[in-house]
Design a protein around this motif. Sequence first.
Motif, mmCIF file in Angstrom:
data_model
loop_
_atom_site.group_PDB
_atom_site.id
_atom_site.type_symbol
_atom_site.label_atom_id
_atom_site.label_comp_id
_atom_site.label_asym_id
_atom_site.label_seq_id
_atom_site.Cartn_x
_atom_site.Cartn_y
_atom_site.Cartn_z
ATOM 1 N N LEU A 19 0.778 -1.237 0.000
ATOM 2 C CA LEU A 19 0.000 0.000 0.000
ATOM 3 C C LEU A 19 0.811 1.289 0.000
ATOM 4 O O LEU A 19 0.313 2.322 -0.459
ATOM 5 N N PRO A 20 2.060 1.321 0.527
ATOM 6 C CA PRO A 20 2.804 2.587 0.538
ATOM 7 C C PRO A 20 2.917 3.211 -0.852
ATOM 8 O O PRO A 20 3.169 2.519 -1.843
ATOM 9 N N HIS A 21 2.679 4.522 -0.913
ATOM 10 C CA HIS A 21 2.777 5.317 -2.146
ATOM 11 C C HIS A 21 1.636 5.041 -3.127
ATOM 12 O O HIS A 21 1.702 5.470 -4.278
ATOM 13 N N HIS A 22 0.590 4.346 -2.674
ATOM 14 C CA HIS A 22 -0.524 4.020 -3.567
ATOM 15 C C HIS A 22 -1.846 4.475 -2.954
ATOM 16 O O HIS A 22 -2.718 3.667 -2.645
ATOM 17 N N GLY A 23 -1.988 5.793 -2.777
ATOM 18 C CA GLY A 23 -3.230 6.333 -2.242
ATOM 19 C C GLY A 23 -3.244 6.331 -0.733
ATOM 20 O O GLY A 23 -2.410 5.700 -0.067
ATOM 21 N N ALA A 24 -4.201 7.048 -0.184
ATOM 22 C CA ALA A 24 -4.290 7.179 1.267
ATOM 23 C C ALA A 24 -5.671 6.795 1.778
ATOM 24 O O ALA A 24 -5.804 5.900 2.600
ATOM 25 N N TRP A 25 -6.705 7.459 1.308
ATOM 26 C CA TRP A 25 -8.056 7.279 1.853
ATOM 27 C C TRP A 25 -9.059 7.239 0.704
ATOM 28 O O TRP A 25 -8.886 7.972 -0.263
ATOM 29 N N PRO A 26 -10.108 6.414 0.772
ATOM 30 C CA PRO A 26 -10.451 5.481 1.851
ATOM 31 C C PRO A 26 -9.691 4.159 1.786
ATOM 32 O O PRO A 26 -9.708 3.390 2.725
ATOM 33 N N VAL A 27 -9.059 3.888 0.626
ATOM 34 C CA VAL A 27 -8.246 2.678 0.512
ATOM 35 C C VAL A 27 -6.831 3.117 0.147
ATOM 36 O O VAL A 27 -6.636 3.959 -0.724
ATOM 37 N N GLY A 28 -5.867 2.562 0.794
ATOM 38 C CA GLY A 28 -4.478 2.936 0.580
ATOM 39 C C GLY A 28 -3.750 2.858 1.904
ATOM 40 O O GLY A 28 -3.998 1.958 2.716
ATOM 41 N N GLU A 29 -2.880 3.816 2.155
ATOM 42 C CA GLU A 29 -2.060 3.756 3.364
ATOM 43 C C GLU A 29 -2.895 3.817 4.635
ATOM 44 O O GLU A 29 -2.516 3.225 5.656
ATOM 45 N N GLU A 30 -4.022 4.496 4.630
ATOM 46 C CA GLU A 30 -4.884 4.552 5.818
ATOM 47 C C GLU A 30 -5.281 3.157 6.276
ATOM 48 O O GLU A 30 -5.357 2.869 7.473
ATOM 49 N N TRP A 31 -5.535 2.288 5.335
ATOM 50 C CA TRP A 31 -5.887 0.895 5.623
ATOM 51 C C TRP A 31 -4.765 0.229 6.417
ATOM 52 O O TRP A 31 -5.008 -0.456 7.415
ATOM 53 N N HIS A 75 9.524 4.565 4.921
ATOM 54 C CA HIS A 75 8.435 5.508 4.634
ATOM 55 C C HIS A 75 7.211 5.201 5.487
ATOM 56 O O HIS A 75 6.613 6.103 6.090
ATOM 57 N N ALA A 76 6.831 3.925 5.546
ATOM 58 C CA ALA A 76 5.647 3.548 6.310
ATOM 59 C C ALA A 76 5.843 3.803 7.804
ATOM 60 O O ALA A 76 4.912 4.222 8.494
ATOM 61 N N LEU A 77 7.042 3.567 8.313
ATOM 62 C CA LEU A 77 7.314 3.818 9.729
ATOM 63 C C LEU A 77 7.156 5.299 10.063
ATOM 64 O O LEU A 77 6.537 5.653 11.075
ATOM 65 N N ARG A 78 7.684 6.158 9.218
ATOM 66 C CA ARG A 78 7.543 7.603 9.462
ATOM 67 C C ARG A 78 6.081 8.028 9.367
ATOM 68 O O ARG A 78 5.573 8.778 10.219
ATOM 69 N N ALA A 79 5.405 7.551 8.334
ATOM 70 C CA ALA A 79 4.019 7.948 8.121
ATOM 71 C C ALA A 79 3.108 7.405 9.225
ATOM 72 O O ALA A 79 2.154 8.082 9.643
ATOM 73 N N PHE A 80 3.401 6.198 9.708
ATOM 74 C CA PHE A 80 2.579 5.643 10.786
ATOM 75 C C PHE A 80 2.763 6.444 12.070
ATOM 76 O O PHE A 80 1.794 6.677 12.813
#
Length: 501
Positions: A19-31, A75-80
């Motif tokens: 999911l990283p770098h492939h959208g955020a909401w409602p489906v993507g990194e938010e998931w 990237h995911a660690l920082r964003a989380f």
Amino acid sequence: MSDPIGSFSLVLHSHLPWLPHHGAWPVGEEWLYQAWAHSYLPVLDLVREFAEEGRTDVLTLGVTPVLAAQLDDPHALRAFHDWLGMWQLRAHSAAVRWQRDDPLLRELAAAEHRASSRALEEFETRWRHGFSPVLRPLVDAGVVELLGGPATHPFQPLLDPRVRRFALAEGLADTALRLGRAPEGIWAPECGYAPGMEAGYAAAGVRRFLVDGPSTRGETHAGRPVGSSDVVAFARDLNVTYRVWSPKAGYPGHDAYRDFHTYDHPSGLKPARVTGKQVPPERKRPYDPLLARDAIRRHADDFVSTVVSRLKDLQAEQGAPGLVVAAYDTELYGHWWHEGPEWLRQVLRMLPEAGVRVTTLRGAQAAGHVGDPIELPASSWGSGKDWRVWDGAQVSDLVAAGASVQAELLSVVDDHGGAARDFVLDQIAREALLALSSDWAFMVTKDSAAQYARDRAAEHQRRFTELAALVRAGRPALDLARRYWASDGIFGRLDARALRQ
């Protein structure tokens, strides 16, 4: 504990597509971040709690390589970390808005603040270097048995044998890199099986895997060697498993539990309880933790009673202690079912008190819960227990595109691969595996964010085709491969040379 009446193995399957770098909401990194905060953090905290008590073989934990890669990704660690901070701010905002509202809403805002604070502290003290350093001590100490799988969670029965072998080898190697050893067991993606796959498992060093109950005609009381191999298939006991979660019912739908689908949109929090299956969102009652606590206890009692009853029946039928395997998505516990982690804690404490031996699939196999060999049919854990979800009419275009990608992948690697490792060919293989994720067909068939799934499959197919065409034409492709690597640089040691004839 005196001689147990039988054994119980809980198997959790942890998986999300890349999911990283492939959208955020409602489906993507938010998931990803919702599941991370509400399922992965509390479930690992629960396991660590048992580890500190000296318990081993608590549960079998499947972690797909593609999920592990995300939970270790910088990237995911920082964003989380940012997401957790925003969760805390959203709780502050709700507390201000709900100051004069129902006392239950005020308590909910306070509870969200406490939960976000605990999650932030947990992340900052244990998780800042990723998932692997958190999980490895639990695996090394034998608290959990780890299951791995093919790299991007493809539906294996639809793979060319060379691609199937490559995906599994890359997945097992990636897990070994992160945790120091390759797992002996796998959660076969979607529990998908085609006759003969056990030979590939044996060649890859896999000793056990999961299938669904109907694959063994409902005989789930022991693992079964498959065909003439030594690879053992364990089947989910649906009589027990479906008490918690089934296609039609289960504990999480109880009216006292927190409603997953009803949002307070300004804060993003979920303030309601289920209230009733036919009750519209605007009429749902505020969440009451005391009501939920009572429901958790009742459902824990019910589940333990169900397991005990099932084991007593098996002992009477077989003349020896039997095995119950209950298997679920990890994301059910906390993400989909808010109260799930606490229910799990109570069940894992109550079962030994009721005379049940709690163990892993590894422990069950070592204890002798292995029956006669069996020939398994083509199967899955999806609708109809066949392949229709991943190979049905609704996704025939995805299946055809996947077959085309595989054929071209093998051809371009055979025709253009050299003795040295090739960054472009590696990225071509990477995009192909991402395009072949089983999630895309599942989401389309189930009409769950279907357009996102189609877009993701098409994006990886397009990238794959573009790079392969440049290679075939003898044109420079390194810059483009590096650009795609920046967003989809998963499995850094993936080596396309392993696909060659």
